[in-house]
Design a protein around this motif. Structure first.
Motif, PDB file in Angstrom:
ATOM      1  N   LYS A   1      26.088  33.458  48.502  1.00  0.00           N
ATOM      2  CA  LYS A   1      26.794  34.401  49.394  1.00  0.00           C
ATOM      3  C   LYS A   1      27.466  33.674  50.557  1.00  0.00           C
ATOM      4  CE  LYS A   1      24.833  37.902  47.108  1.00  0.00           C
ATOM      5  NZ  LYS A   1      25.296  37.806  45.768  1.00  0.00           N
TER       6      LYS A   1
ATOM      7  N   ALA B   1      27.846  24.500  49.399  1.00  0.00           N
ATOM      8  CA  ALA B   1      28.469  24.931  48.142  1.00  0.00           C
ATOM      9  C   ALA B   1      28.194  23.903  47.045  1.00  0.00           C
ATOM     10  CB  ALA B   1      29.967  25.110  48.329  1.00  0.00           C
TER      11      ALA B   1
ATOM     12  N   LEU C   1      33.042  32.426  49.898  1.00  0.00           N
ATOM     13  CA  LEU C   1      34.127  31.535  49.463  1.00  0.00           C
ATOM     14  C   LEU C   1      35.265  32.379  48.896  1.00  0.00           C
ATOM     15  CD1 LEU C   1      31.990  28.901  47.511  1.00  0.00           C
ATOM     16  CD2 LEU C   1      32.961  28.635  49.796  1.00  0.00           C
TER      17      LEU C   1
ATOM     18  N   ASP D   1      29.264  31.193  44.842  1.00  0.00           N
ATOM     19  CA  ASP D   1      29.415  32.223  45.870  1.00  0.00           C
ATOM     20  C   ASP D   1      28.516  33.413  45.582  1.00  0.00           C
ATOM     21  OD1 ASP D   1      30.977  32.945  48.300  1.00  0.00           O
ATOM     22  OD2 ASP D   1      31.272  34.747  47.083  1.00  0.00           O
TER      23      ASP D   1
END
Lengths: 483, 471
Positions: free
Chosen positions: B266, B322, B269, B262
């Protein structure tokens, strides 16, 4: 494990008594050891590297070159002739950087290595040595001299002398690649953009802000019209444009060839010129220049008194395509579609109803493709803006060129210093270009443009395809009311 | 050191420019993708065909010169570092697709072919080669065979070994053998094909491979589930399988990884989640829809905090961001990234992740875990700095305990990276002393003079097993 490295070091020191050349010492001091360590040798950069793809040789890859630099820094090897050659064999396209998971600053390492090599080098070929000294010290820093050169070239091109030279076979005395280059050079100009049209141009319609045009030294001599067109496009899209008179060459060719001191001096001049002009943005139309402009902060990182103004400059610098797309008054996609349908009927632009921003339309139905400028893509990280503009042109079909993100082999002056590799890369590029069957091959950098012109000429496609700067292509298709 | 007479004979076999022994070539073939390993070879050779490989091996066997065959050198076990010097044999020139047989659905390729180029080629023909190791953009088929590479699709589609059905290989003495063929059934003798897959260049040099291809799935759908409870995520994995659903991918990120990802990407999450599961199903459109709906129900019943299902492929790619940025995000944290592949039965995933976190905390090192939850293959990844010897020592201790923990949970020290140099001292923990003896016997039968990738797989001495505290 790590012991084998230690024992290699011991063996090396024991065997050679720890001696190392002056170049090794220079390199050890110059190379950023943190960056060298950050390379974890995952190999993800290999498929992105043009020279690795051409040769399949590890030493011709970013991972290999970094390993060589690190071996020198670790005292494992003495930088020999092969080392120097390898550093110069890199195109500097920096396609390895977006591919790198660990964010290794390869471009910086390469410049550190080349700078060191350049300090000690004795190995240039005669025309390289002559060209470097003339260009780096004598020409690029002095826009006046560049114009004189442009004037001389123009006389050569227009007076019949060129015909005479070509007819006489004199060019055969030069290396083959220089002969080919001579053929595709555009008509030069001894009067730059500011001399021709003045240095301040007001926005049309609602004003968005003030742009300082970075005219570039080669751009302003060989592609003066492109600079003029850039000004007109920016005016039409709502920008006041100033062309600061005291600006000079960006320093990219110096920086990429190991001439850091020259690059820094040029950078400082430019920073002062544009600061004095008080601009909101600094726009360039050459990816190779723009990439250095956005890195002035790094270039001057060891001069704290310049830090603030270098950052000011870098933050404002961007390519003309990105400026148009992100800040310019462009017509919305829906309005552009209407314009497109109108263009079908009028066959001469969009017929005048272009309110709310500029739009582009082609009179004839054309197919266009695009060769990325490596530095616009990999350093300025702006691959999308040119494509958005091209897709917005009514009556023009944009097709992606396979592997357009790969260097064309121009790479600054690479095609002059490393003709064999440059030519091999160009040939593979042209195979893909042919398959697009495009009428126009667009680019965003003068070096790439010349290389593409060369490729079209070399591969006998001159009647079917034309290489054009994106700005010129757009300018010609700008809706009439906006010109 | 290599005798000059051997060098000139090698040059005679491959041509002058394809044998190199200059410092540049030796340095650039002294490493692979494994951190902190480097050792110089005595020469680098680039054969063009099987006959050259055979001639090279006859010569090297006669002079007892070690040889390490390699592709792009991206392995993570030190498998292609020439620790005993000798010759590095680079297979890049043997990179052709020899045939795609549309009647038998097989492809015959040379070992230096880049995996991605191969998969793109067969996809263009409407076929599918599932193994997708993380390095596939540059790894070679030969390298994948040597390491029996896995990837994200292991759970449903298996790994490299499930697709190699025939091989041509050159033995240490230069003899050429052919194993298997375009055959879906073949029990003629020992299965040498499967034996050579994953043999890490220690038994023979693969010069040609026949690979099985399958029809591609027609549709694909992606979803993501977040959990505040690690065990909820783990139970979800088991429950999905229990419900007779085999997803194409079932990936996992733990809390430390979520934080790092994260921070890097960015993505916004939620940082209080203990686990994220990324799930993809492929197949016929109706089956995909039904499976994804059922999986979503299972996630919710196991107290997933959030469940998102991608509407289309673009959104699916976004959900996978992710997972796809995990390696990059971790690699940027610190200069050195050590990525391991301890693997446990999938029912033990939660226990393994907790054990890893506890071990990392105890040794005061940063280890983030992500990986292929569906097949139990985790990637505990240490971010550290090779220059800090003391910290590296602690990282090594931690990994030793992680290997032991995996074995205690019924797992293995390596799921898909191979033993190579790095895990050789731990091999006996997994296969036992008798197992090692059998393997040594096989090695001796293939390579009596130990010239093929020596120093790998079998350690001079096995590490003493660590005693793990419980509770």
């Amino acid at each position: 494990m790590a012991n084998s490295l230690a024992s290699m070091l011991e063996a090396k020191e024991g065997g050679k008594g720890g001696t190392c050349s002056e170049l090794a010492t220079t390199l050890k001091n110059a190379l950023d050891y943190d960056h060298l360590t950050n390379c974890m040798r995952c190999g993800f950069c290999l498929p992105a590297c043009p020279t690795f793809r051409e040769t399949g040789i590890e030493a011709e890859s970013p991972r290999g070159r970094i390993a060589l630099m690190k071996a020198v820094a670790d005292g494992l090897m003495d930088p020999d002739y092969a080392f120097e050659t390898q550093m110069n064999h890199c195109l500097g396209c920096r396609a390895c950087e977006p591919a790198c998971p660990a964010d290794v600053k390869y471009g910086q390492l390469l410049e550190q290595a080349r700078d060191s090599v350049e300090l000690h080098t004795k190995s240039h070929r005669w025309w390289v040595k002559l060209a470097r000294r003339t260009a780096f010290d004598g020409m690029f820093p002095h826009q006046g001299r560049m114009r004189l050169l442009g004037g001389a070239l123009r006389v050569y091109q227009q007076s019949g002398l060129r015909k005479l030279v070509r007819g006489s076979g004199l060019m055969r005395l030069f290396p083959k690649h220089m002969e080919q280059m001579e053929r595709i050079l555009p008509d030069a100009s001894y009067r730059g953009v500011a001399e021709q049209i003045g240095s301040l141009h007001r926005a049309k319609g609602e004003r968005v802000g003030t742009v300082g045009l970075f005219r570039g030294c080669i751009m302003d001599v060989l592609f003066t019209d492109t600079n003029k067109h850039t000004v007109e496009l920016l005016n039409a899209a709502g920008f006041d444009v100033v062309i600061p008179e005291t600006q000079n060459c960006c320093g990219a060719l110096h920086a990429h060839s190991g001439e850091q001191a020259g690059a820094k001096a040029l950078a400082k001049h430019n920073i002062q010129a544009f600061r004095a002009a008080g601009v909101d943005w600094i726009a360039s139309n050459a990816g190779g220049c723009g990439a250095l402009l956005v890195e002035y902060g790094h270039l001057l990182h060891d001069e704290p008194e310049w830090a603030e103004s270098a950052a000011w400059f870098a933050k404002r610098s961007l390519d003309v395509s990105k400026l148009l797309v992100e800040h310019g008054r462009l017509q919305s996609a829906a309005a552009a579609a209407v314009a497109a349908s109108q263009a079908q009927g009028t066959a001469a632009g969009c017929g005048g109803s272009c309110g709310g921003g500029i739009s582009f339309a082609s009179a004839d139905k054309v197919r266009i493709t695009y060769q990325d400028s490596c530095h616009l893509r990999n350093v300025m990280r702006s691959p999308e803006a040119p494509r958005k503009l091209m897709r917005s042109v009514a009556n023009a079909e944009f097709v992606e060129l396979y592997e357009s993100d790969r260097c064309c082999g121009s790479a600054g002056i690479y095609n002059l210093t490393q003709p064999e590799m440059a030519s091999q890369i160009l040939d593979h590029k042209m195979d893909h270009v042919k398959r697009t069957e495009a009428h126009y091959l667009l680019t965003s950098n003068p070096g790439c443009l010349l290389q593409m012109k060369l490729g079209i000429e070399k591969h006998g496609m001159s009647g079917k395809m034309e290489a054009v700067h994106l700005v010129d292509f757009l300018h010609e298709r700008l809706c009439k009311t906006e010109r | 050191m290599l005798q000059d007479s051997v060098k000139s004979k090698l040059r005679a076999i491959v041509g002058k420019q394809w044998f190199k022994d200059d410092p540049e070539s030796l340095i650039t073939h002294s490493y692979d993708g494994t951190p902190m390993l480097q050792s110089l070879p005595d020469g680098v050779i680039y054969p063009e065909n099987t006959a050259q490989v055979s001639a090279i091996m006859k010569l090297l066997q006669a002079h007892r010169v070690p040889v390490v065959s390699r592709g792009s050198g991206t392995n993570l076990c030190g498998g292609t570092v020439p620790v005993e010097g000798g010759i590095v044999m680079v297979m890049h020139r043997m990179n052709r697709i020899l045939e795609v047989d549309l009647e038998n659905l097989t492809a015959t390729v040379q070992p230096g072919l880049i995996t991605k180029q191969f998969t793109s080629h067969v996809e263009g023909l409407g076929l599918f080669y599932p193994p997708d190791p993380g390095s596939m953009a540059i790894s070679t088929i030969g390298g994948n065979i040597a390491e029996c590479s896995g990837g994200l699709r292991g759970l449903k589609y298996g790994t490299t070994k499930d697709y190699v059905i025939g091989l041509e290989a050159v033995l240490a003495n230069g003899e050429i053998i052919r194993t298997g063929g375009k055959l879906m059934k073949d029990v003629a003798g020992y299965d040498l094909t499967k034996l050579l897959v994953g043999s890490e260049g220690t038994l023979a040099i693969v010069t040609e491979a026949t690979l099985k291809l399958i029809p591609p799935p027609k549709a694909k759908k992606t979803m993501l589930a977040m959990y505040k409870d690690l065990y909820g995520a783990a139970r979800t994995v088991s429950k999905i399988i229990e419900n007779r659903i085999i997803p194409a991918t079932l990936e996992f990120l733990d809390n430390p990884t979520i934080r790092v990802v994260d921070d890097f990407a960015k993505l916004g999450l939620p940082l209080d989640m203990d686990a994220i599961l990324l799930i993809e199903q492929d197949g016929d459109p109706e089956t995909v829809e039904r499976d994804i709906a059922r999986i979503a129900d299972i996630c919710r019943s196991e107290n997933a905090d959030r469940v998102s299902i991608a509407a289309d492929e673009a959104e699916g790619l976004k959900l996978m961001t992710a997972r796809r940025s995990a390696f990059t995000a971790l690699a940027r944290l610190r200069p050195t990234t050590i990525l391991e592949d301890a693997t446990v039965p999938r029912s033990k995933i939660a226990d393994m992740v907790l054990a890893i976190n506890e071990i990392a905390a105890r040794h005061n090192v940063t280890i983030c875990t992500f990986g292929h939850a569906g097949d139990g293959n985790l990637h505990p990844t240490a971010t550290t700095d090779a220059r800090d010897k003391e910290e590296i020592h602690r990282v090594e201790l931690a990994f030793e305990e992680i290997f032991e923990a995996a074995i205690q949970l019924g797992g293995t020290i390596t799921g898909e990276h191979g033993v190579g140099l790095v895990k050789a001292p731990y091999l006996e923990w997994k296969v036992g002393a008798a197992g090692i003896e059998v393997m040594r016997g096989i090695k001796a039968a293939f390579d009596p003079n130990n010239i093929l990738n020596p120093g790998k797989m079998f350690a001079k001495s096995t590490r003493k097993r660590v005693v793990l505290g419980h509770g």
